[in-house]
Design a protein around this motif. Structure first.
Motif, mmCIF file in Angstrom:
data_model
loop_
_atom_site.group_PDB
_atom_site.id
_atom_site.type_symbol
_atom_site.label_atom_id
_atom_site.label_comp_id
_atom_site.label_asym_id
_atom_site.label_seq_id
_atom_site.Cartn_x
_atom_site.Cartn_y
_atom_site.Cartn_z
ATOM 1 N N UNK A 1 16.697 64.376 26.703
ATOM 2 C CA UNK A 1 17.457 63.136 26.803
ATOM 3 C C UNK A 1 18.679 63.252 25.905
ATOM 4 N N UNK A 2 19.898 62.942 26.381
ATOM 5 C CA UNK A 2 21.114 63.060 25.560
ATOM 6 C C UNK A 2 21.013 62.188 24.324
ATOM 7 N N UNK A 3 21.702 62.697 23.249
ATOM 8 C CA UNK A 3 21.688 61.948 21.990
ATOM 9 C C UNK A 3 22.341 60.599 22.168
ATOM 10 N N UNK A 4 21.852 59.640 21.491
ATOM 11 C CA UNK A 4 22.419 58.292 21.530
ATOM 12 C C UNK A 4 21.809 57.418 22.594
ATOM 13 N N UNK A 5 21.010 58.030 23.459
ATOM 14 C CA UNK A 5 20.347 57.228 24.491
ATOM 15 C C UNK A 5 18.904 56.939 24.082
ATOM 16 N N UNK A 6 18.408 55.844 24.517
ATOM 17 C CA UNK A 6 17.036 55.430 24.226
ATOM 18 C C UNK A 6 16.214 55.426 25.510
ATOM 19 N N UNK A 7 14.906 55.621 25.344
ATOM 20 C CA UNK A 7 14.008 55.565 26.500
ATOM 21 C C UNK A 7 14.049 54.182 27.117
ATOM 22 N N UNK A 8 14.058 54.107 28.424
ATOM 23 C CA UNK A 8 14.104 52.794 29.087
ATOM 24 C C UNK A 8 12.859 51.982 28.768
ATOM 25 N N UNK A 9 13.080 50.722 28.536
ATOM 26 C CA UNK A 9 11.975 49.838 28.225
ATOM 27 C C UNK A 9 11.150 49.566 29.481
ATOM 28 N N UNK A 10 9.839 49.434 29.278
ATOM 29 C CA UNK A 10 8.952 49.142 30.407
ATOM 30 C C UNK A 10 9.224 47.749 30.940
ATOM 31 N N UNK A 11 9.161 47.614 32.231
ATOM 32 C CA UNK A 11 9.383 46.328 32.881
ATOM 33 C C UNK A 11 8.217 45.397 32.531
ATOM 34 N N UNK A 12 8.477 44.255 31.900
ATOM 35 C CA UNK A 12 7.377 43.333 31.540
ATOM 36 C C UNK A 12 6.566 42.913 32.750
ATOM 37 N N UNK A 13 7.243 42.778 33.915
ATOM 38 C CA UNK A 13 6.510 42.353 35.106
ATOM 39 C C UNK A 13 5.531 43.426 35.572
ATOM 40 N N UNK A 14 5.945 44.706 35.458
ATOM 41 C CA UNK A 14 5.038 45.794 35.835
ATOM 42 C C UNK A 14 3.839 45.854 34.903
ATOM 43 N N UNK A 15 4.096 45.692 33.596
ATOM 44 C CA UNK A 15 3.004 45.707 32.624
ATOM 45 C C UNK A 15 2.035 44.556 32.875
ATOM 46 N N UNK A 16 2.558 43.414 33.251
ATOM 47 C CA UNK A 16 1.708 42.264 33.520
ATOM 48 C C UNK A 16 0.856 42.493 34.759
ATOM 49 N N UNK A 17 1.455 43.117 35.779
ATOM 50 C CA UNK A 17 0.697 43.400 36.998
ATOM 51 C C UNK A 17 -0.423 44.397 36.720
ATOM 52 N N UNK A 18 -0.132 45.388 35.876
ATOM 53 C CA UNK A 18 -1.177 46.358 35.531
ATOM 54 C C UNK A 18 -2.317 45.698 34.773
ATOM 55 N N UNK A 19 -1.971 44.770 33.870
ATOM 56 C CA UNK A 19 -3.009 44.057 33.123
ATOM 57 C C UNK A 19 -3.862 43.209 34.058
ATOM 58 N N UNK A 20 -3.212 42.529 35.008
ATOM 59 C CA UNK A 20 -3.962 41.713 35.966
ATOM 60 C C UNK A 20 -4.837 42.573 36.862
ATOM 61 N N UNK A 21 -4.323 43.771 37.209
ATOM 62 C CA UNK A 21 -5.119 44.669 38.037
ATOM 63 C C UNK A 21 -6.371 45.124 37.294
ATOM 64 N N UNK A 22 -6.218 45.417 35.997
ATOM 65 C CA UNK A 22 -7.393 45.807 35.211
ATOM 66 C C UNK A 22 -8.401 44.667 35.142
ATOM 67 N N UNK A 23 -7.888 43.462 34.894
ATOM 68 C CA UNK A 23 -8.788 42.315 34.816
ATOM 69 C C UNK A 23 -9.491 42.061 36.141
ATOM 70 N N UNK A 24 -8.808 42.408 37.231
ATOM 71 C CA UNK A 24 -9.417 42.215 38.534
ATOM 72 C C UNK A 24 -10.681 43.025 38.727
ATOM 73 N N UNK A 25 -10.785 44.148 38.018
ATOM 74 C CA UNK A 25 -12.007 44.952 38.096
ATOM 75 C C UNK A 25 -13.077 44.428 37.149
ATOM 76 N N UNK A 26 -12.669 43.836 36.028
ATOM 77 C CA UNK A 26 -13.633 43.372 35.037
ATOM 78 C C UNK A 26 -14.211 42.008 35.376
#
Length: 308
Positions: free
Chosen positions: A1-26
Motif C-alpha cells: 500500500x503506498x505511503x500516506x494511505x490508510x486501509x479502507x474502513x469497514x462498512x458499518x452496514x456490512x458489519x451489522x449484517x454479519x452480526x445479524x447473520x451470526x445471531x440468526x444461527x444462535x
C-alpha cells in the motif's frame, strides 16, 4: 500500500449484517433450549417450593411453603429405598451393558461373512420403542406362560416357575435384565467405533514383540479406548439414572416398591397421589444427582486433556 494511505474502513452496514447473520444461527437454538428445557426446569424448581394441588391448575393459587416439600420427601422412609434401588439399578445396568457391549465390539472387530447384518440386527433393541421392549419382556418373564421360565424348567435349572415380576426378590433382576438388553446396542456401537479408530499396525507391532491377546487388550486396546469409554459410561449413566418406561411397563415400580426408582416415585407423587410439589422436589433431587455425575465426568476429562 503506498505511503500516506490508510486501509479502507469497514462498512458499518456490512458489519451489522454479519452480526445479524451470526445471531440468526444462535437465536433459534437459544429459543429452543429456553422453551423446551429452561422453562420446564425453572417451573419445576418453583413448583417444588409451593403447595401445588389440583385446584392450582384452575385458580392459579399455589402458596409458597419453603422447604416443606423437600423435608417431606427426604423424611419419608421410602426415600432411602428409592435411592438405593436407583443406585442398584443404575450400577448393575451400566456394568452389564458395558461389559457385554465391549465383548460384542471386540467380537465384531474381526470381519467375517454377514458381520454387518448381525451388527444391524443387534441394533433392534435400541431402535424399538421402550414401550414395545417392556411389553415383550413382560411376556417373556411371565410366571405362568413366559418363555424364560419354560426354558429354565426344561433345562432343569429350576423346579418351580420364578415369579420374576411379582416377587420383591426377583423384580429388580427382571427390570435390570430388560434394561441391559435395551442398552447393549448403544455401548456396542460406540465402543466398536472407538476400536476401529485404533491402527491395526499397533497390534501387529505388539504381536511381533510377543504380546498375547490379553496383554494387547490391557496395554494397548484399553488405554486407547479410554476416552470413548468415558463418554459411553457418562451417557449411559445419565440415560439409566432417569429410566422410567421400562420399569413402569414391567412392574409399575412394584411389588412393594421393590423397583421404585426416583423417577417413578416422582411420577407417582405427582400424578397418582397428586402431591405435585413433592413430585417436583424428587425430580429436582434426581436432576442434581445427574448434574453431579456430569460435573465429575467433565472434570475428569479436563484433567486427562491437561495431562496430555
Amino acid at each position: 500500500m503506498p505511503a500516506g494511505r490508510h486501509a479502507p474502513l469497514a462498512d458499518p452496514r456490512t458489519s451489522k449484517r454479519q452480526t445479524l447473520a451470526r445471531l440468526g444461527f444462535y437465536v433459534p437454538a437459544v429459543l429452543y433450549l429456553a422453551v423446551f428445557f429452561g422453562y420446564p426446569l425453572a417451573a419445576n424448581v418453583v413448583m417444588s417450593f409451593q403447595d401445588y394441588t389440583v385446584t392450582s391448575f384452575y385458580d392459579g393459587g399455589a402458596p409458597f411453603n419453603g422447604l416443606a416439600n423437600y423435608a417431606a420427601v427426604l423424611g419419608d422412609e421410602l426415600f432411602s429405598t428409592t435411592l438405593w434401588n436407583t443406585v442398584v439399578f443404575t450400577v448393575a445396568s451400566l456394568a452389564f451393558q458395558f461389559a457385554i457391549g465391549l465383548g460384542l465390539a471386540l467380537f465384531f472387530r474381526r470381519h467375517f461373512p454377514l458381520s454387518g447384518v448381525l451388527r444391524a440386527l443387534l441394533l433392534l433393541p435400541w431402535l424399538l420403542p421402550l414401550l414395545v421392549s417392556g411389553t415383550v419382556f413382560r411376556w417373556l418373564l411371565d410366571q405362568d406362560y413366559g418363555v424364560v421360565n419354560h426354558l429354565l424348567l426344561n433345562l432343569g435349572l429350576i423346579d418351580d416357575p420364578v415369579p420374576w415380576l411379582v416377587s420383591p426378590d426377583h423384580a429388580m433382576a427382571a427390570v435390570v435384565i430388560a434394561n441391559v438388553w435395551i442398552g447393549i446396542p448403544f455401548n456396542m456401537v460406540i465402543l466398536y467405533g472407538g476400536l476401529t479408530s485404533i491402527s491395526p499396525q499397533l497390534y501387529e507391532a505388539a504381536a511381533l514383540d510377543g504380546a498375547g491377546a490379553w496383554q494387547r487388550f490391557r496395554h494397548l486396546t484399553w488405554p486407547l479406548l479410554r476416552p470413548v469409554t468415558s463418554v459411553v459410561l457418562m451417557l449411559g449413566l445419565v440415560y439409566t439414572i432417569k429410566a422410567f418406561d421400562v420399569v413402569m411397563v414391567l412392574t409399575q415400580a412394584g411389588p412393594a416398591d421393590a423397583t421404585q426408582l426416583l423417577s417413578t416415585w416422582s411420577y407417582q407423587l405427582s400424578f397418582t397421589q397428586l402431591h405435585f410439589g413433592q413430585g417436583a422436589a424428587v425430580g429436582n433431587v434426581l436432576i442434581v444427582i445427574a448434574m453431579l455425575f456430569a460435573l465429575v465426568y467433565l472434570r475428569a476429562v479436563r484433567r486427562e486433556q491437561a495431562g496430555r
